[in-house]
Design an enzyme around this catalytic site. Sequence first.
Site, mmCIF file in Angstrom:
data_model
loop_
_atom_site.group_PDB
_atom_site.id
_atom_site.type_symbol
_atom_site.label_atom_id
_atom_site.label_comp_id
_atom_site.label_asym_id
_atom_site.label_seq_id
_atom_site.Cartn_x
_atom_site.Cartn_y
_atom_site.Cartn_z
ATOM 1 C CB CYS A 145 -0.896 0.002 1.237
ATOM 2 S SG CYS A 145 -1.833 1.550 1.427
ATOM 3 C CG ASP B 249 -2.397 -3.801 -0.565
ATOM 4 O OD1 ASP B 249 -3.113 -3.930 0.434
ATOM 5 O OD2 ASP B 249 -2.049 -2.697 -1.010
#
Length: 153
Positions: A51, A58
């Site tokens: 992120c 992620d």
Amino acid sequence: MTTIYDNLTQLGGKTELPASPEDAVLERVFNPQAEVAYCVRFTAPEFTSLCPMTGQPDFAHLVIDYVPGGWLVESKSLKLYLGAFRNHGAFHEDCTVSIARRLADFLEPQWLRIGGYWYPRGGIPIDVFYQTGPVPNGVWVPDQGVPGYRGRG
């Protein structure tokens, strides 16, 4: 004797993971079946990036389908390119579309699509889809087979 594989530099030995997607070297080989329209699928069920705001990881399940033109992507170089996103901060949409556009520009396929099935953060999964145009006539492209989020398993 020369072969279509002579220009490959990453096969046959240890290759370090690139520091960033921009540093990753994609490699391609001449498509010996270029006169045939067929679909190639790469699945990366453990894709990771960061992120850009929090630095938290992620995770996504990527499915890349393409109908080759004159070139095939060399799979180890694709693996290293995708792995280079592990330390790359970008939103899901940017990662997914950037991968598709780089492959489309590099390979000049007849057609390409990517499905980025991102695992939820904050309770919301984000799925991102991109394709270069309509599927060429006569090519069988199976469903990507990734269910709507219910644990993505």
